[in-house]
Design an enzyme around this catalytic site. Structure first.
Site, PDB file in Angstrom:
ATOM      1  N   ASP A   1      41.445  35.916  43.108  1.00 38.38           N
ATOM      2  CA  ASP A   1      40.131  36.210  42.532  1.00 38.38           C
ATOM      3  C   ASP A   1      38.990  35.665  43.394  1.00 38.38           C
ATOM      4  OD1 ASP A   1      37.860  36.718  41.036  1.00 38.38           O
ATOM      5  OD2 ASP A   1      38.948  36.539  39.143  1.00 38.38           O
TER       6      ASP A   1
ATOM      7  N   GLY B   1      41.671  43.924  32.758  1.00 36.34           N
ATOM      8  CA  GLY B   1      40.716  44.882  32.190  1.00 36.34           C
ATOM      9  C   GLY B   1      40.298  45.962  33.161  1.00 36.34           C
TER      10      GLY B   1
ATOM     11  N   GLY C   1      43.514  39.497  30.026  1.00 36.17           N
ATOM     12  CA  GLY C   1      44.347  40.617  30.485  1.00 36.17           C
ATOM     13  C   GLY C   1      43.648  41.410  31.571  1.00 36.17           C
TER      14      GLY C   1
ATOM     15  N   ASP D   1      43.021  31.531  34.162  1.00 39.57           N
ATOM     16  CA  ASP D   1      43.504  32.892  34.428  1.00 39.57           C
ATOM     17  C   ASP D   1      43.394  33.229  35.917  1.00 39.57           C
ATOM     18  OD1 ASP D   1      40.700  32.721  33.482  1.00 39.57           O
ATOM     19  OD2 ASP D   1      40.591  34.801  34.128  1.00 39.57           O
TER      20      ASP D   1
ATOM     21  N   ARG E   1      49.983  33.823  36.068  1.00 37.31           N
ATOM     22  CA  ARG E   1      48.924  32.815  36.067  1.00 37.31           C
ATOM     23  C   ARG E   1      49.220  31.759  35.017  1.00 37.31           C
ATOM     24  NH1 ARG E   1      44.485  36.854  36.885  1.00 37.31           N
ATOM     25  NH2 ARG E   1      45.649  38.730  37.338  1.00 37.31           N
TER      26      ARG E   1
ATOM     27  N   LYS F   1      42.802  47.538  41.796  1.00 40.79           N
ATOM     28  CA  LYS F   1      41.730  46.883  41.068  1.00 40.79           C
ATOM     29  C   LYS F   1      40.530  47.813  41.057  1.00 40.79           C
ATOM     30  CE  LYS F   1      39.785  42.274  41.018  1.00 40.79           C
ATOM     31  NZ  LYS F   1      39.535  41.063  41.814  1.00 40.79           N
TER      32      LYS F   1
ATOM     33  N   ASP G   1      33.936  48.827  32.008  1.00 39.64           N
ATOM     34  CA  ASP G   1      34.279  50.204  32.400  1.00 39.64           C
ATOM     35  C   ASP G   1      35.569  50.284  33.206  1.00 39.64           C
ATOM     36  OD1 ASP G   1      33.484  49.072  34.761  1.00 39.64           O
ATOM     37  OD2 ASP G   1      31.800  50.444  35.131  1.00 39.64           O
TER      38      ASP G   1
HETATM   39  P1  AMP Z   1      37.481  37.777  36.399  1.00 37.94           P
HETATM   40  O1  AMP Z   1      36.079  37.288  36.280  1.00 37.94           O
HETATM   41  O2  AMP Z   1      37.663  38.708  37.545  1.00 37.94           O
HETATM   42  O3  AMP Z   1      38.489  36.676  36.399  1.00 37.94           O
HETATM   43  O4  AMP Z   1      37.736  38.651  35.092  1.00 37.94           O
HETATM   44  C1  AMP Z   1      37.739  38.115  33.809  1.00 37.94           C
HETATM   45  C2  AMP Z   1      38.161  39.147  32.795  1.00 37.94           C
HETATM   46  O5  AMP Z   1      37.170  40.194  32.699  1.00 37.94           O
HETATM   47  C3  AMP Z   1      39.468  39.833  33.100  1.00 37.94           C
HETATM   48  O6  AMP Z   1      40.132  40.059  31.887  1.00 37.94           O
HETATM   49  C4  AMP Z   1      39.024  41.123  33.741  1.00 37.94           C
HETATM   50  O7  AMP Z   1      39.997  42.123  33.665  1.00 37.94           O
HETATM   51  C5  AMP Z   1      37.778  41.470  32.922  1.00 37.94           C
HETATM   52  N1  AMP Z   1      36.865  42.377  33.656  1.00 37.94           N
HETATM   53  C6  AMP Z   1      36.067  42.045  34.690  1.00 37.94           C
HETATM   54  N2  AMP Z   1      35.379  43.128  35.113  1.00 37.94           N
HETATM   55  C7  AMP Z   1      35.713  44.170  34.323  1.00 37.94           C
HETATM   56  C8  AMP Z   1      35.336  45.557  34.256  1.00 37.94           C
HETATM   57  N3  AMP Z   1      34.464  46.101  35.105  1.00 37.94           N
HETATM   58  N4  AMP Z   1      35.904  46.296  33.274  1.00 37.94           N
HETATM   59  C9  AMP Z   1      36.784  45.779  32.425  1.00 37.94           C
HETATM   60  N5  AMP Z   1      37.184  44.499  32.433  1.00 37.94           N
HETATM   61  C10 AMP Z   1      36.665  43.685  33.368  1.00 37.94           C
HETATM   62 MG    MG Z   2      40.352  36.915  37.397  1.00 34.31          MG
END
Ligand code: AMP
Ligand code: MG
Length: 471
Positions: A256, A86, A84, A246, A177, A107, A119
């Site tokens: 991404d 985050g 999800g 994802d 996705r 973002k 965070d």
């Molecule tokens: P990604 O590596 O960008 O595909 O992210 C993978 C997952 O980690 C997703 O669910 C993101 O929303 C979560 N995520 C990555 N960075 C953060 C952050 N700083 N705070 C909260 N969730 C994060």
């Molecule tokens: Mg991602």
């Protein structure tokens, strides 16, 4: 802004309602006026302070219902049932005059119910990185999410060290996705899965709704778009680095840019991402991984009545679909006007030469273009002579072939050492390199004498060999 909120109108299980953080000192670092015009946003006459407030999430926009989307995903081959958004908030969708619908997503705008231990924030580095890389991708003619704005928050974000915080505004045909489908499939929530598939069809592939098997037709379209996308990546030497399900879009857009990189010297087995220790997402593996990700989508469609045999047939057609796109893109790069299947030999030979000699992927094509009427094979060895024979009998002059090649082979790509320089200097408050890169990359095929330094390959000691998923 005239927001519509079609995703927020779906059942509650699809998302969580959120309210982006108010930040202490929003400051506009970048604004994509060209994209704003395309979206029909430019006429609204906002000043920079207002844009910074809105695109940092500090000020709520009328008509927007901010949400974070629910999804799951296979990460490095392992299933994670709940990921999800985050650190992202979908503000809503804009429908252009031409009738195209785009997601507007912040973002780095704070914690959400999907944040787990994170965070929800972002520091300046990944924001500027995605801005540069995704806009470069667009100007190279490759389907991608886009960058509308980068805003500094005035907050300190803590990673290994204290860093300046920022928020990125991403524009996408949608944020659906493969992992969104997996989320509901895992829960055996067939009704939501059907709702999702119907939503995706209506939004991206309305023409399949009338087919005999709409979900198979849908899968065929997604497979075709992914085949085309990966062929583009391969043709420009792009390594995504984290091709998890994802991060695999239903629209066929690149999404991404965490550890993504454009190659300097060519290597089939090139890996940049520091966390890809086994090279799962190495350059040469990308087509096979895309097919693997599509298989994950196919499995979810079984649950809503798509025929297994038909899905399998589409999946099995992926290598041919990919191969056709790849050939169509690589032929012109080598000056072939009417590329044939038999030309895959000469393409492979060229790449082997680059790999064996560790030559710069991007600039070697430009150099080759300058050698159409050379009389020796001093630069690229025996390949050169063979290639010249193949290009000679096309009824085109050397000057024509050369110009043709230069129109499809970029001079400028986002060089990793330059991206890192742009970020390092921006942290010190200087956006010159960031801005210059964006200017150069907006016209990647054109000689730009003032910016020619940005076309150069790194010297050996300048080479960046590792990238990080920095969040
Ligand atoms: P990604 O590596 O960008 O595909 O992210 C993978 C997952 O980690 C997703 O669910 C993101 O929303 C979560 N995520 C990555 N960075 C953060 C952050 N700083 N705070 C909260 N969730 C994060
Ligand atoms: Mg991602």
């Amino acid at each position: 802004m005239n927001f519509e909120n079609s995703y927020a109108a779906l059942p509650k299980a699809f998302y969580a309602t959120v309210s982006p953080n108010e930040v202490p000192a929003p400051a506009l670092l970048a604004w994509n006026q060209e994209l704003a015009l395309e979206l029909g946003l430019a006429a609204s006459g906002y000043d920079e302070a207002q844009l910074a407030s809105v695109f940092s999430g500090s000020v709520a926009v009328e008509g927007s219902q901010p949400i974070s989307m629910a999804y799951a995903g296979h990460q490095f081959g392992y299933f994670v049932p709940q990921l999800g958004d985050g650190r992202a908030a979908l503000l809503g969708e804009i429908v252009t005059d031409a009738g195209n619908r785009f997601d507007i997503q912040l973002k780095g705008s704070g914690r959400t119910p999907f944040s787990r231990g994170g965070d929800g924030k972002s520091w300046l580095g990944p924001v500027l990185r995605e801005y540069i890389l995704s806009e470069a991708m667009h100007h190279l003619g490759v389907p991608t999410t886009r960058a509308l704005a980068a805003v500094g928050t005035g907050e300190t974000v803590y990673r290994e060290s204290p860093l300046p915080g920022a928020v990125f505004t991403r524009v996408a045909a949608s944020h659906l996705r493969v992992g969104t489908f997996e989320y509901f499939a895992e829960q055996n929530d067939v009704e939501s899965l059907r709702t999702l598939a119907d939503y995706a069809i209506a939004r991206h592939y309305p023409e399949v709704a009338d087919e005999k098997s709409p979900y198979v037709g849908f899968f065929r379209r997604v497979a075709e778009r992914q085949a085309e996308l990966i062929a583009h990546w391969m043709s420009i030497g792009f390594i995504h680095g984290v091709m998890n399900t994802d991060n695999t879009t239903i629209s066929g857009e690149t999404i991404d840019y965490g550890p993504a990189a454009y190659m300097d010297e060519f290597r089939y087995d090139k890996v940049f991402s520091s966390i890809d220790t086994h090279g799962r997402y190495a350059y040469a593996n990308q087509p096979a991984i895309a097919q693997w990700n599509l298989a994950r989508l196919a499995v979810t469609l079984l649950a809503i009545g798509a025929e297994k045999d038909e899905l399998e047939a589409v999946l099995a057609s992926f290598p041919d679909r990919y191969g056709a796109h790849y050939l169509a893109l690589m032929g012109p790069k080598l000056g072939l006007y009417d590329v044939q299947e038999t030309d895959s030999g000469i393409i492979a030979e060229w790449l082997k030469y680059l790999d064996d000699n560790g030559l710069d992927y991007t600039l070697s094509f430009r150099e080759l273009a300058s050698r159409v009427d050379a009389i020796d094979d001093s630069r690229f060895g025996p390949f050169e002579t063979k290639w010249r024979q193949r290009t000679a009998d096309q009824g085109k002059t050397p000057a024509e072939i050369s110009a043709f090649m230069n129109s499809v082979n970029p001079l400028f790509i986002p060089r990793n050492h330059r991206v890192e320089q742009a970020i390092a200097e921006a942290v010190e408050g200087d956006l010159t390199v960031f801005n210059d890169m964006n200017t150069a990359l907006a016209k990647p095929y054109a000689e730009q004498p003032d910016l020619s330094d940005y076309a150069k390959a790194p010297r050996v000691r300048e080479r960046v060999t590792r990238t990080f998923c920095g969040t």
